[in-house]
Design a protein around this motif. Sequence first.
Motif, PDB file in Angstrom:
ATOM      1  N   UNK A  93       1.843   9.085   4.249  1.00  0.00           N
ATOM      2  CA  UNK A  93       3.196   9.654   4.259  1.00  0.00           C
ATOM      3  C   UNK A  93       3.817   9.531   2.865  1.00  0.00           C
ATOM      4  N   UNK A  94       3.629   8.377   2.229  1.00  0.00           N
ATOM      5  CA  UNK A  94       4.178   8.203   0.877  1.00  0.00           C
ATOM      6  C   UNK A  94       3.560   9.185  -0.099  1.00  0.00           C
ATOM      7  N   UNK A  95       2.255   9.354   0.003  1.00  0.00           N
ATOM      8  CA  UNK A  95       1.576  10.293  -0.888  1.00  0.00           C
ATOM      9  C   UNK A  95       2.169  11.692  -0.716  1.00  0.00           C
ATOM     10  N   UNK A  96       2.333  12.116   0.540  1.00  0.00           N
ATOM     11  CA  UNK A  96       2.892  13.453   0.787  1.00  0.00           C
ATOM     12  C   UNK A  96       4.311  13.573   0.240  1.00  0.00           C
ATOM     13  N   UNK A  97       5.113  12.544   0.482  1.00  0.00           N
ATOM     14  CA  UNK A  97       6.514  12.579   0.052  1.00  0.00           C
ATOM     15  C   UNK A  97       6.594  12.570  -1.479  1.00  0.00           C
ATOM     16  N   UNK A  98       5.803  11.711  -2.112  1.00  0.00           N
ATOM     17  CA  UNK A  98       5.829  11.644  -3.577  1.00  0.00           C
ATOM     18  C   UNK A  98       5.381  12.975  -4.186  1.00  0.00           C
ATOM     19  N   UNK A  99       4.429  13.625  -3.536  1.00  0.00           N
ATOM     20  CA  UNK A  99       3.965  14.923  -4.070  1.00  0.00           C
ATOM     21  C   UNK A  99       5.078  15.960  -4.038  1.00  0.00           C
ATOM     22  N   UNK A 100       5.790  16.081  -2.916  1.00  0.00           N
ATOM     23  CA  UNK A 100       6.854  17.094  -2.911  1.00  0.00           C
ATOM     24  C   UNK A 100       8.004  16.681  -3.815  1.00  0.00           C
ATOM     25  N   UNK A 101       8.106  15.398  -4.091  1.00  0.00           N
ATOM     26  CA  UNK A 101       9.143  14.936  -5.012  1.00  0.00           C
ATOM     27  C   UNK A 101       8.782  15.277  -6.460  1.00  0.00           C
ATOM     28  N   UNK A 102       7.550  15.747  -6.678  1.00  0.00           N
ATOM     29  CA  UNK A 102       7.169  16.216  -8.005  1.00  0.00           C
ATOM     30  C   UNK A 102       6.142  15.351  -8.724  1.00  0.00           C
ATOM     31  N   UNK A 103       5.753  14.243  -8.114  1.00  0.00           N
ATOM     32  CA  UNK A 103       4.773  13.385  -8.774  1.00  0.00           C
ATOM     33  C   UNK A 103       3.364  13.944  -8.617  1.00  0.00           C
ATOM     34  N   UNK A 104       2.529  13.588  -9.579  1.00  0.00           N
ATOM     35  CA  UNK A 104       1.103  13.808  -9.416  1.00  0.00           C
ATOM     36  C   UNK A 104       0.604  12.530  -8.741  1.00  0.00           C
ATOM     37  N   UNK A 105      -0.086  12.678  -7.622  1.00  0.00           N
ATOM     38  CA  UNK A 105      -0.474  11.479  -6.875  1.00  0.00           C
ATOM     39  C   UNK A 105      -1.981  11.415  -6.683  1.00  0.00           C
ATOM     40  N   UNK A 106      -2.536  10.250  -6.942  1.00  0.00           N
ATOM     41  CA  UNK A 106      -3.954  10.010  -6.733  1.00  0.00           C
ATOM     42  C   UNK A 106      -4.069   8.951  -5.634  1.00  0.00           C
ATOM     43  N   UNK A 107      -4.761   9.286  -4.556  1.00  0.00           N
ATOM     44  CA  UNK A 107      -4.917   8.325  -3.461  1.00  0.00           C
ATOM     45  C   UNK A 107      -6.303   7.692  -3.496  1.00  0.00           C
ATOM     46  N   UNK A 108      -6.342   6.375  -3.401  1.00  0.00           N
ATOM     47  CA  UNK A 108      -7.633   5.678  -3.457  1.00  0.00           C
ATOM     48  C   UNK A 108      -7.832   4.796  -2.220  1.00  0.00           C
ATOM     49  N   UNK A 109      -8.987   4.931  -1.612  1.00  0.00           N
ATOM     50  CA  UNK A 109      -9.400   4.033  -0.544  1.00  0.00           C
ATOM     51  C   UNK A 109     -10.366   3.041  -1.189  1.00  0.00           C
ATOM     52  N   UNK A 110      -9.931   1.805  -1.301  1.00  0.00           N
ATOM     53  CA  UNK A 110     -10.683   0.793  -2.059  1.00  0.00           C
ATOM     54  C   UNK A 110     -11.350  -0.169  -1.087  1.00  0.00           C
ATOM     55  N   UNK A 111     -12.651   0.002  -0.895  1.00  0.00           N
ATOM     56  CA  UNK A 111     -13.310  -0.749   0.178  1.00  0.00           C
ATOM     57  C   UNK A 111     -13.974  -2.032  -0.310  1.00  0.00           C
ATOM     58  N   UNK A 112     -13.794  -3.078   0.485  1.00  0.00           N
ATOM     59  CA  UNK A 112     -14.444  -4.351   0.196  1.00  0.00           C
ATOM     60  C   UNK A 112     -15.901  -4.266   0.646  1.00  0.00           C
ATOM     61  N   UNK A 113     -16.823  -4.447  -0.295  1.00  0.00           N
ATOM     62  CA  UNK A 113     -18.243  -4.315   0.075  1.00  0.00           C
ATOM     63  C   UNK A 113     -19.075  -5.389  -0.612  1.00  0.00           C
ATOM     64  N   UNK A 114     -18.460  -6.487  -0.995  1.00  0.00           N
ATOM     65  CA  UNK A 114     -19.206  -7.484  -1.757  1.00  0.00           C
ATOM     66  C   UNK A 114     -18.839  -8.879  -1.275  1.00  0.00           C
ATOM     67  N   UNK A 115     -19.779  -9.779  -1.305  1.00  0.00           N
ATOM     68  CA  UNK A 115     -19.496 -11.142  -0.888  1.00  0.00           C
ATOM     69  C   UNK A 115     -20.650 -11.693  -0.072  1.00  0.00           C
ATOM     70  N   UNK A 116     -20.601 -12.991   0.154  1.00  0.00           N
ATOM     71  CA  UNK A 116     -21.727 -13.668   0.818  1.00  0.00           C
ATOM     72  C   UNK A 116     -21.985 -13.142   2.224  1.00  0.00           C
TER      73      UNK A 116
END
Length: 603
Positions: A157-180
Amino acid sequence: MSTQTSYVLDELRNEAEYPAYASGKSGLLKIQDAPKESEAIYAFPCFQYAKSLDKNPTQVAEELAQEWNKMRQSKEWPQEWFPTSVLDHFEASRGYVNVFVDQKTLLARILKDLLDYGEKYGSYPKLNKTMVVDYCSPNIAKPLSVGHLRSTIIGQALINILRVRGYRVVGINFMGDWGTQFGKLIYAFEQWGDEKKLESNPIQHLLELYVRFHKEAKENPALEDDARAAFKRLQQGGEKERALWQRFRESSLEAFEKTVARLGVKFDHNWFESDFEGKADELVDELLVKGIAEESEGAIIIRFEPLWPAESPEPPPAQPPLVIRKSDGTTLYPTRDLASAVERIERWQPVHKLLYVVASEQTLYFTQLWNTLEKMGYPDILRHINFGMVSLPTGKISTREGRIVYLDDLLDQAKERAAQIIKEKNPDMDEGSRSKVARQVGIGAVIYADLSQDRIKDIVFDWSKMLAFEGNSAPYLQYAAVRCAKILEKAKSEDREGLDTLNEQDIPALAEELKEPESVKLLMHLGRYPQAIAEAAERYAPHVLASYLYDLATALSRFYTEVPVLKAETDAARLARLTLVDATGLVLRRGLELLGIETPEEM
Ligand code: ARG
């Protein structure tokens, strides 16, 4: 094509602020929305300013109103900046200077804005500023939690709202894939894994394996060593381990994408934590050289100055240090996250803000991350978009332990319940349409239940409230939007043609027709839509938009009860009222869309 670049209430605000700016008092005299029941649009509370003068606020407000009104009549006022001014006068009332408008001009101007912008009403010109938004961001090989659900819904929702507000928006899904734990999973899969299950239901299978590993390791602690050895091989690039782990990543991502697609979400970028291992390692060295990090008991840590809580007589609480390299030489989640933050800043520079839509539980961690970036000399751009917890509905969707909730089950249940309700309300709807509408209403209800209140608050999924057709719920808003479309469908073709061919010359006549208080209120509220978007963007608060839409649906319902539309007394009145219905339908539909909620064709 729009012939103007701003909305009437934004212009009014600028004009109203002019005298405070011109006299250098804008720091102490801040404009705000006038209370809902007031006839004024904006207000300047004068208390702070009066205090600085050691004067009585009532008197100060009176003097200011007089001064500003006089200024407005004089040559000093830059008329040319405000060619279509709707400002009428300033008026003092109990310590406030209120801003009054010429209502007729304002109503006509709102109609003009609606007409000029059309489908684009509410959107702003490009700002040339980039926002990088981290959202959803689950750990692989585990089911998405309700926390990830909130992050996904709020983030999108924030991404959509920021886009119509005029921002260029980059959305990232940052997945945890490391560890014991991946050593454990590799070991467990080699022992007890099932290829077919990994294909068909990867997350569930990996979870089973994880649970089984822990159970068996309790009996046989030597398994922990085997798991550690497997992780070591993974770290060193062991082919078998890499291949298996790669499959865990791929199948997890595929499953995540499928689930969030049900919420209308598609990530711009899918990043994995492990991809930052190398950079994280270099970063630790760099931080050591710069004296930002230090050694402590074999580990590398960053220490922070104590936080001084304002106005507290207590000694400041110590801020725990952040460990960025363990004594065995490996990096941790914060190190890789930090390296990824640096990558974001460099790749999309200049980044206006780095947003992290993550539960409030990680507040301390994000304070540390913010502090570290500051020590590294980066500008103050990191914002933790925090949110509260979700209480789960009891019953079918919680498993026996009552802990893990599969989001797909939750969404299925929302859809099923919606289908029941639709069947009762609209028994004639055919099977195919019902299934589609049930999906739109059910998923919409889940999204709206989240976004309709301040994100900081905890939420409880209360199915009956979420799916009620009355009250502050998705179905209520969706129904209002559908109703607008239905009214237009029923209008005569001449009327619809009249609507389609409206132009600027028709506006004064239209405005003239909108006399009833309910019509005026509805149009005034339509005029506030762009500000609701701007405020939601500025405060990172989708609920500002949600409550705007709820108020709009309520204004529509009052209007529709009091003012006949299709049965209006004259053609001109009917056209004017249909214009309102058309615009309200548009704003409801577009506004819901920004929240991630679809509007059904029928309900
Ligand atoms: N993977 C973490 C979790 O599931 C959240 C990560 C949030 N994003 C970030 N860049 N730290 O709790």
